[in-house]
Design a protein around this motif. Structure first.
Motif, PDB file in Angstrom:
ATOM      1  N   UNK A 435       0.867  -1.174   0.000  1.00  0.00           N
ATOM      2  CA  UNK A 435       0.000   0.000   0.000  1.00  0.00           C
ATOM      3  C   UNK A 435       0.902   1.222   0.000  1.00  0.00           C
ATOM      4  N   UNK A 436       0.682   2.122  -0.937  1.00  0.00           N
ATOM      5  CA  UNK A 436       1.534   3.302  -1.051  1.00  0.00           C
ATOM      6  C   UNK A 436       0.757   4.540  -0.651  1.00  0.00           C
ATOM      7  N   UNK A 437       1.446   5.481   0.004  1.00  0.00           N
ATOM      8  CA  UNK A 437       0.808   6.778   0.261  1.00  0.00           C
ATOM      9  C   UNK A 437       1.037   7.689  -0.947  1.00  0.00           C
ATOM     10  N   UNK A 438       0.496   8.909  -0.874  1.00  0.00           N
ATOM     11  CA  UNK A 438       0.589   9.860  -1.996  1.00  0.00           C
ATOM     12  C   UNK A 438       2.014  10.016  -2.513  1.00  0.00           C
ATOM     13  N   UNK A 439       2.983   9.979  -1.573  1.00  0.00           N
ATOM     14  CA  UNK A 439       4.385  10.201  -1.952  1.00  0.00           C
ATOM     15  C   UNK A 439       5.031   8.944  -2.503  1.00  0.00           C
ATOM     16  N   UNK A 452      -3.031   0.531  -3.977  1.00  0.00           N
ATOM     17  CA  UNK A 452      -2.565  -0.854  -4.080  1.00  0.00           C
ATOM     18  C   UNK A 452      -1.574  -0.961  -5.243  1.00  0.00           C
ATOM     19  N   UNK A 453      -0.380  -1.435  -4.929  1.00  0.00           N
ATOM     20  CA  UNK A 453       0.652  -1.625  -5.952  1.00  0.00           C
ATOM     21  C   UNK A 453       1.320  -2.975  -5.710  1.00  0.00           C
ATOM     22  N   UNK A 454       2.061  -3.453  -6.700  1.00  0.00           N
ATOM     23  CA  UNK A 454       2.705  -4.768  -6.585  1.00  0.00           C
ATOM     24  C   UNK A 454       4.200  -4.560  -6.795  1.00  0.00           C
ATOM     25  N   UNK A 481       7.618   4.537  -9.945  1.00  0.00           N
ATOM     26  CA  UNK A 481       8.587   3.641 -10.592  1.00  0.00           C
ATOM     27  C   UNK A 481       9.117   2.584  -9.615  1.00  0.00           C
ATOM     28  N   UNK A 482       9.184   1.351 -10.121  1.00  0.00           N
ATOM     29  CA  UNK A 482       9.601   0.250  -9.250  1.00  0.00           C
ATOM     30  C   UNK A 482       8.415  -0.559  -8.748  1.00  0.00           C
ATOM     31  N   UNK A 483       7.201  -0.058  -9.033  1.00  0.00           N
ATOM     32  CA  UNK A 483       5.994  -0.778  -8.645  1.00  0.00           C
ATOM     33  C   UNK A 483       5.041  -0.877  -9.833  1.00  0.00           C
ATOM     34  N   UNK A 489      -7.597   1.483  -4.734  1.00  0.00           N
ATOM     35  CA  UNK A 489      -7.249   1.759  -3.350  1.00  0.00           C
ATOM     36  C   UNK A 489      -7.587   0.531  -2.532  1.00  0.00           C
ATOM     37  N   UNK A 490      -6.843   0.303  -1.454  1.00  0.00           N
ATOM     38  CA  UNK A 490      -7.112  -0.884  -0.643  1.00  0.00           C
ATOM     39  C   UNK A 490      -6.765  -0.630   0.814  1.00  0.00           C
ATOM     40  N   UNK A 491      -7.275  -1.479   1.672  1.00  0.00           N
ATOM     41  CA  UNK A 491      -6.920  -1.481   3.098  1.00  0.00           C
ATOM     42  C   UNK A 491      -6.343  -2.836   3.452  1.00  0.00           C
ATOM     43  N   UNK A 492      -5.349  -2.817   4.335  1.00  0.00           N
ATOM     44  CA  UNK A 492      -4.864  -4.085   4.891  1.00  0.00           C
ATOM     45  C   UNK A 492      -5.433  -4.157   6.289  1.00  0.00           C
TER      46      UNK A 492
END
Ligand code: WT7
Length: 636
Positions: A435-439, A452-454, A481-483, A489-492
């Motif tokens: 899970x990534x934030x805005x930054x 949500x990114x992989x 970049x890199x993802x 959007x997702x929640x864990x």
């Protein structure tokens, strides 16, 4: 005899497989890939590139996916049913194909394609009803190394033409007509109209299905049954490279025209087979039914390729859930003894709305596993599905994935990993979600939310967007970049289970069908009354999301004239995209809420569409704040 593909049976085995897939993906995937039929094995397992998007799997390997779907099953499963076809009308006789029969039909049609000049690498477009010939023709393309591009038979002539021209397809396979519930569509006529603007197309092969008269263009159009009558029952499979294209499937993004998502041979095969076996836990004598149309990725991966790779019996249904009655799905389950049933939240919600006696009339005793795909399944629908269809005894697998991922990424493995309402669950082995934030920083721990990114490649990852790799790079790898960026959007949540919250971009998901808001706006703007439009999604009880269009016309629309203008706009959308993109609500406005730099503030329109008009947020930065009042008052 086909080598054994191991499958995960316990939670400990899942944890072990997951661990191994993260620590040493190459070792892990080489073991999974081992039992397939290869003409030559790979030199490298994984070449990951989550910056430029040049991902490769099993480079150097040679294979043909249809040898893995068909030939290798013949010895052990030659007389086992591969495909059961249930027609639209329950009074029509269905069809059944054993693995040997399907193999022969695919080979025959592969020979027909050859006879019609189709060669390895050529693109073939399929626009057809859900009939066995669609499955056969798709596999026949793969057998000779042609790239299939299946277009859902609900898209319009213009949409077909765009897709054919983008792929430069040389042959189209279609049918005379189509029955879907009580509706009929003159499929061939739609294709004829599309082909007026498709110079790349040299041939059209037409399946006679409903028996309608069609115009056959001399020198271009031939009948499927005439062609098939004259060919051999065997056809050598073309030897393909691991990274040769297998298919193109068009899907909508947040900008521009739909893009052609490309998947390739080896990675797609390994990924769909692995995910199919492990998620659905299908046993040798099971009947498996996926209700998706082959025109969508779910139909590609989990009606056709996944089940056939695994040697399962797959059921293909031509019709709709409510024809001739809302009990049709349940009737089909009892009739064919379906054990594993994979459907969509939209279908479940539309059936929930009907009298429960439509369900109670059937035993549903054969069911063991239930699946859901396409959009978040709300708790109410989840419980109804679990209680009334699964009789509290069948695990539900809520499978999150995308056209671009080729196969299931986050889901319960039936009966093995946790199945909790409204949670897709844990990632499959090989999938490393973050899970990534805005930054673009990873958010750690449970009870966290983000994009949500992989962060690692997997065998089914999108290879490119046809003819435009830069678009692929920008959309999926350029954001962070890199993802691989999913757009969701997702929640864990508790125990690391993922809950998918929905799209964070301008993509809307209507009944599990994906549209870009810009794509619908472009269509609306083609209408001669229209100056400008803005489209947003809003929560819809059955469809998940509905389409709400705000439209500015040349002249103010008189209330008495509104229905006529509305109908004209709908007609334009149906012509540009297809009836599946019809808006639920059209509101005529005199202006749109724009910032001083001219950007439409969709946030405000979304709130209006949702009915959240008391909570519009800051509107002071708008060019014309008064327009908001007008829009709120005119809300549909
Ligand atoms: C988008 C992908 C995957 C095949 C069908 C749709 C949404 C898909 C789920 C799910 C919540 C889901 C996402 C995704 N989606 N499955 N189980 N729970 N959302 O494929 O047309 O490529 O759409 O569908 O938003 O990004 P698609």
């Amino acid at each position: 005899m086909p080598a054994e593909h191991p499958r995960i049976r316990t939670f400990e085995e899942y944890q072990d497989a997951y661990q191994r897939s993260v620590e040493n993906p190459e070792q892990f995937w080489s073991e999974i890939a081992e039992p397939f039929t290869w003409r030559r094995k790979w030199d490298t397992v994984m070449q990951a590139d989550l910056v430029g998007g040049h991902n490769k799997w099993f480079s150097g390997a040679k294979l043909n996916i249809t040898e893995n779907c068909l030939d290798r099953h013949l010895e052990q499963r030659g007389n086992k049913l591969a495909l059961i076809w249930e027609p639209n009308d329950p009074k029509t006789r269905g069809l059944r194909y054993t693995y040997r029969e399907l193999y022969q039909e695919v080979c025959k049609f592969a020979n027909v394609l050859h006879n019609n000049g189709v060669e390895k690498g050529d693109r073939v477009c399929l626009y057809m009803p859900m009939i066995p010939q669609l499955a056969i023709a798709t596999l026949a393309c793969a057998r000779i190394g042609a790239v299939h591009s299946v277009i859902f038979a609900g898209f319009s002539a213009n949409a077909i033409a765009d897709r054919i021209n983008d792929a430069q397809a040389s042959v189209v396979i279609t049918s005379d007509g189509l029955d879907r519930g009580a509706k009929q569509i003159p499929v061939k006529r739609v294709v004829d109209e599309a082909l007026e603007t498709c110079p790349s197309v040299r041939g059209v092969i037409v399946v006679e299905h409903v028996g309608w008269p069609v115009h056959m263009q001399e020198g271009r159009d031939v009948w499927y049954h005439d062609e098939v009558a004259e060919v051999e029952k065997t056809c050598p499979a073309e030897e393909m490279e691991a990274e040769d294209m297998l298919f193109i499937l068009y899907t909508s993004g947040s900008t521009g025209k739909p893009k052609g998502v490309v998947h390739t041979q080896a990675g797609y095969m390994v990924w769909t087979d692995y995910t199919y076996r492990n998620v659905f836990q299908v046993n040798e004598n099971d009947v498996y039914w996926c209700t998706a149309d082959i025109g969508w990725v779910t139909g590609h991966s989990y009606l056709l390729y996944g089940p056939l790779l695994a040697g399962a019996t797959t059921l293909m249904f031509e019709g709709v859930p409510t024809f001739p009655s809302p009990g049709r799905y349940w009737e089909v389950i009892d009739k064919h003894g379906v054990n594993v049933f994979y459907s969509s939240p939209t279908a479940i919600r539309s059936l929930m709305a009907h009298d429960i006696n439509h369900v109670l009339a059937y035993s549903l005793d054969s069911l063991r596993v239930l699946g859901s795909v396409g959009e978040p399944i709300n708790e109410e629908a989840w419980h109804w599905y679990h209680t009334h269809i699964g009789k509290d005894r069948c695990p539900i697998v809520d499978t999150w994935w995308q056209t671009e991922t080729a196969g299931i990424m986050i889901s319960a493995l039936a009966g093995i990993t946790p199945s909790v309402p409204a949670r897709a669950g844990l990632p499959l082995p090989g999938v490393q979600p973050v899970l990534l934030n805005q930054e673009g920083q990873e958010v750690e721990g449970n009870d966290a939310e983000g994009y949500l990114a992989i962060k690692q490649s997997w065998p089914g990852i999108i290879r490119t967007t046809y003819g435009d790799h830069e678009r692929c790079r920008q959309t999926y790898f350029g954001v962070y970049p890199g993802y691989y960026f999913t757009g969701d959007g997702a929640r864990r949540e508790e125990n690391g289970l993922y809950r998918i919250m929905g799209r964070v971009d301008d993509v809307i998901n209507v009944s599990g069908h994906r549209f870009g808001t810009a794509e619908i706006e472009n269509a609306i703007n083609q209408n001669s009354h229209v100056v400008e439009s803005a489209v947003v999604g809003y929560p819809h009880d059955v469809k998940g999301q509905g389409i709400y269009a705000f439209v500015i016309c040349q002249d103010p629309v008189d209330p008495a004239e509104a229905p006529r203008v509305e109908a004209s706009i709908i007609e334009t959308i149906v012509a540009e995209i297809g009836r599946i993109a019809k808006p639920d609500k059209i509101q005529f406005v005199s202006g749109l809420p724009k910032t001083r730099s001219g950007k439409i503030m969709r946030r405000i329109l979304r709130k209006v569409a949702e009915g959240e008009t008391n909570n519009l947020g800051d509107t002071t930065t708008l060019l014309d704040p008064d327009i908001v009042k007008e829009i709120v008052e005119g809300r549909k």
